[in-house]
Scaffold this motif. Sequence first.
Motif, mmCIF file in Angstrom:
data_model
loop_
_atom_site.group_PDB
_atom_site.id
_atom_site.type_symbol
_atom_site.label_atom_id
_atom_site.label_comp_id
_atom_site.label_asym_id
_atom_site.label_seq_id
_atom_site.Cartn_x
_atom_site.Cartn_y
_atom_site.Cartn_z
ATOM 1 N N PHE A 195 0.905 -1.369 -0.041
ATOM 2 C CA PHE A 195 0.017 -0.035 0.039
ATOM 3 C C PHE A 195 0.930 1.214 -0.051
ATOM 4 C CE2 PHE A 195 -2.330 -3.182 2.384
ATOM 5 C CZ PHE A 195 -3.399 -3.396 1.446
ATOM 6 N N HIS A 196 0.337 2.396 -0.406
ATOM 7 C CA HIS A 196 0.933 3.677 -0.030
ATOM 8 C C HIS A 196 0.170 4.491 1.050
ATOM 9 C CE1 HIS A 196 3.052 7.383 -0.915
ATOM 10 N NE2 HIS A 196 1.622 7.972 -1.189
ATOM 11 N N ILE A 197 1.067 4.640 2.044
ATOM 12 C CA ILE A 197 0.466 5.501 3.070
ATOM 13 C C ILE A 197 0.679 6.903 2.935
ATOM 14 C CG2 ILE A 197 0.332 5.960 5.627
ATOM 15 C CD1 ILE A 197 -0.924 3.254 4.893
ATOM 16 N N ASN A 198 -0.197 7.907 2.687
ATOM 17 C CA ASN A 198 0.241 9.248 2.551
ATOM 18 C C ASN A 198 0.428 10.084 3.722
ATOM 19 O OD1 ASN A 198 -0.140 11.951 2.088
ATOM 20 N ND2 ASN A 198 -1.357 11.903 0.365
ATOM 21 N N LEU A 199 1.574 10.352 4.224
ATOM 22 C CA LEU A 199 2.030 10.977 5.221
ATOM 23 C C LEU A 199 2.016 12.486 5.154
ATOM 24 C CD1 LEU A 199 5.120 8.588 6.065
ATOM 25 C CD2 LEU A 199 2.851 8.359 6.984
ATOM 26 N N ASP A 200 1.305 13.093 4.365
ATOM 27 C CA ASP A 200 1.341 14.448 4.138
ATOM 28 C C ASP A 200 0.762 15.247 5.475
ATOM 29 O OD1 ASP A 200 2.431 14.285 1.660
ATOM 30 O OD2 ASP A 200 0.681 14.718 0.592
ATOM 31 N N ASP A 201 -0.142 14.470 6.031
ATOM 32 C CA ASP A 201 -0.678 15.104 7.152
ATOM 33 C C ASP A 201 -0.808 13.971 8.313
ATOM 34 O OD1 ASP A 201 -2.265 16.380 9.222
ATOM 35 O OD2 ASP A 201 -3.921 17.081 7.961
ATOM 36 N N PRO A 202 -0.009 13.834 9.181
ATOM 37 C CA PRO A 202 -0.113 12.924 10.295
ATOM 38 C C PRO A 202 -1.277 12.892 10.919
ATOM 39 C CG PRO A 202 1.864 14.412 10.390
ATOM 40 C CD PRO A 202 0.960 14.934 9.417
ATOM 41 N N LYS A 203 -2.213 13.949 11.164
ATOM 42 C CA LYS A 203 -3.335 13.905 11.795
ATOM 43 C C LYS A 203 -4.533 13.389 10.720
ATOM 44 C CE LYS A 203 -2.535 17.666 14.806
ATOM 45 N NZ LYS A 203 -2.758 19.100 15.242
ATOM 46 N N ASP A 204 -4.001 13.341 9.594
ATOM 47 C CA ASP A 204 -5.291 12.684 8.328
ATOM 48 C C ASP A 204 -4.556 11.899 7.398
ATOM 49 O OD1 ASP A 204 -7.721 12.411 6.893
ATOM 50 O OD2 ASP A 204 -7.303 14.170 5.824
ATOM 51 N N LEU A 205 -4.074 10.629 7.901
ATOM 52 C CA LEU A 205 -3.352 9.696 7.008
ATOM 53 C C LEU A 205 -4.482 9.009 5.960
ATOM 54 C CD1 LEU A 205 -1.271 7.607 9.553
ATOM 55 C CD2 LEU A 205 -0.595 9.682 8.069
ATOM 56 N N LYS A 206 -3.878 8.709 5.024
ATOM 57 C CA LYS A 206 -4.735 7.925 3.792
ATOM 58 C C LYS A 206 -3.944 7.038 3.290
ATOM 59 C CE LYS A 206 -7.033 12.118 2.279
ATOM 60 N NZ LYS A 206 -6.909 13.024 3.480
ATOM 61 N N ILE A 207 -4.610 5.717 3.103
ATOM 62 C CA ILE A 207 -4.094 4.490 2.604
ATOM 63 C C ILE A 207 -4.810 4.511 1.244
ATOM 64 C CG2 ILE A 207 -6.039 3.050 3.485
ATOM 65 C CD1 ILE A 207 -3.838 0.996 3.962
ATOM 66 N N GLN A 208 -3.669 3.902 0.146
ATOM 67 C CA GLN A 208 -3.983 3.946 -1.087
ATOM 68 C C GLN A 208 -3.613 2.628 -1.797
ATOM 69 O OE1 GLN A 208 -2.176 7.317 -2.974
ATOM 70 N NE2 GLN A 208 -3.804 7.706 -4.255
ATOM 71 N N LEU A 209 -4.352 2.248 -2.922
ATOM 72 C CA LEU A 209 -3.721 1.153 -3.423
ATOM 73 C C LEU A 209 -2.903 1.452 -4.292
ATOM 74 C CD1 LEU A 209 -7.177 -0.338 -4.792
ATOM 75 C CD2 LEU A 209 -5.788 -1.047 -2.853
ATOM 76 N N LEU A 210 -1.607 0.727 -4.774
ATOM 77 C CA LEU A 210 -0.484 1.157 -5.484
ATOM 78 C C LEU A 210 -0.856 1.254 -6.748
ATOM 79 C CD1 LEU A 210 2.104 -1.340 -3.881
ATOM 80 C CD2 LEU A 210 1.994 1.003 -3.550
ATOM 81 N N SER A 211 -1.854 0.917 -7.370
ATOM 82 C CA SER A 211 -2.423 1.066 -8.639
ATOM 83 C C SER A 211 -2.950 2.452 -8.815
ATOM 84 C CB SER A 211 -3.575 0.054 -9.102
ATOM 85 O OG SER A 211 -4.592 0.006 -8.295
#
Length: 447
Positions: free
Chosen positions: A195-211
């Motif tokens: 997965f890709h974990i978006n760390l731009d905002d530690p208070k609002d993490l987002k998990i993303q499919l690699l596709s």
Amino acid sequence: MADRLLDIANHLSQKKANDSVESFEAAKSPSVGMTNSSVIDGEIDPEKKPLRVSVIGGGNWGTTIAKVVSESALEYPTLFDINVRWWVHEEDIVYKGENHPAKISYILNNFHENVKYLPGVRLPDNLHATGNMFEAIEDCDILVFNVPHQFLGSIIDTHITPILKEKSQQLGRETTFRGDVVARHCIAISCLKGFHINLDDPKDLKIQLLSDFIDEKLNIPTGSLSGANLASEVAKENFSETTISFPPRYVTDKDHVSVKCNSIAHPHDPKILKTLFHRPYFHVRVIDDVAGVSVAGALKNIVALACGFVKGLGWGDNAAAAIQRIGLQEITKFGIKYFPASKMETYYVESAGVADLITTCNGGRNVKVGKRYAEMYLEGNREINIGDLEKEVLNGQSAQGIITAEEVNQWLEFKNETQDFPLFSCVYKCLFEKADLTEIPSMLDTE
């Protein structure tokens, strides 16, 4: 129209090659809810250029998939450009019997063997390796990503983004990946696990499919390939099967479908995808559940690490079966909860689901690393560096479950739901918090 194109391509391929080829009718796929339209700009024109295929990644799975698609390109030269281009990370390798090291691309192109990652397997002569990304992907129609997922972002930033910047300077305008680097109608297939974990905002993490991450970074429609596929077995042409998924929205999306296609076929057609990846020894099903295929492919590696733990502890087949049962339960729960577009039947029916879980827990990289970790633990070693162990066991390759366990735990902690996934949490604690492996049963006894 797709059937007509396949018939024409088969006929022309027979004329070009002096041997028989199997009918394209065998490439039909039981696709779910997908439109089978191969040509999007009018009548079939067999004089149009074949689809150009490029592969990114030269590990053992990347090498195996490169071999598969190169064989198909040779078999169907009307549909696919015979020359398959292959980007590999350049490194110096000493070929057997040689006194001096050479670039791995040189060895691949001259000796047709990946002596480091897939020794003993002869690669097709029409597979051309290069360390130059632009040379590998220029004007391609189908782009296959097959690298360790933790390196995906850096590969895009280091090797693809500079191409776009250079193109912008040359053309004096802003450039786009599709149209200025690859073909305007190009699609991608991700063979990555994680997965890709978006760390731009530690208070609002987002998990993303690699596709989805690839689609977002490069604006390119991206599907997934995953299944019960141990690379060494596929490379030896032992029978196996896999699952390819492609986002159905792109099959009917007017902006994507209306793009003038200069190739003989539109690459998003499920029959085209099946024809490219399907071999007599490597059977393919094409479906539209990208989320289910991706989630199952990522999470089974965590389960395999736990399977390795109990094998290394000597607890036998009953314990391994229990781990797999709990693991399948957590995989489906995670997928349905956080990626609700995924379909339950994918986890149970497709090769990308339970079949891949069984295979990975019996012979994959992650179970090997987990088993060795537990053996060292029993020997009294309590300061095991998992990164060093991974390199030692896998000859420099990656066990994707290690970083995926870290990513998944990060996400579950953010959601305050680690207690709902005791097996995933257990693997993380054993690897990163030095939890007592002999306490695994109690860590899983949460009911």
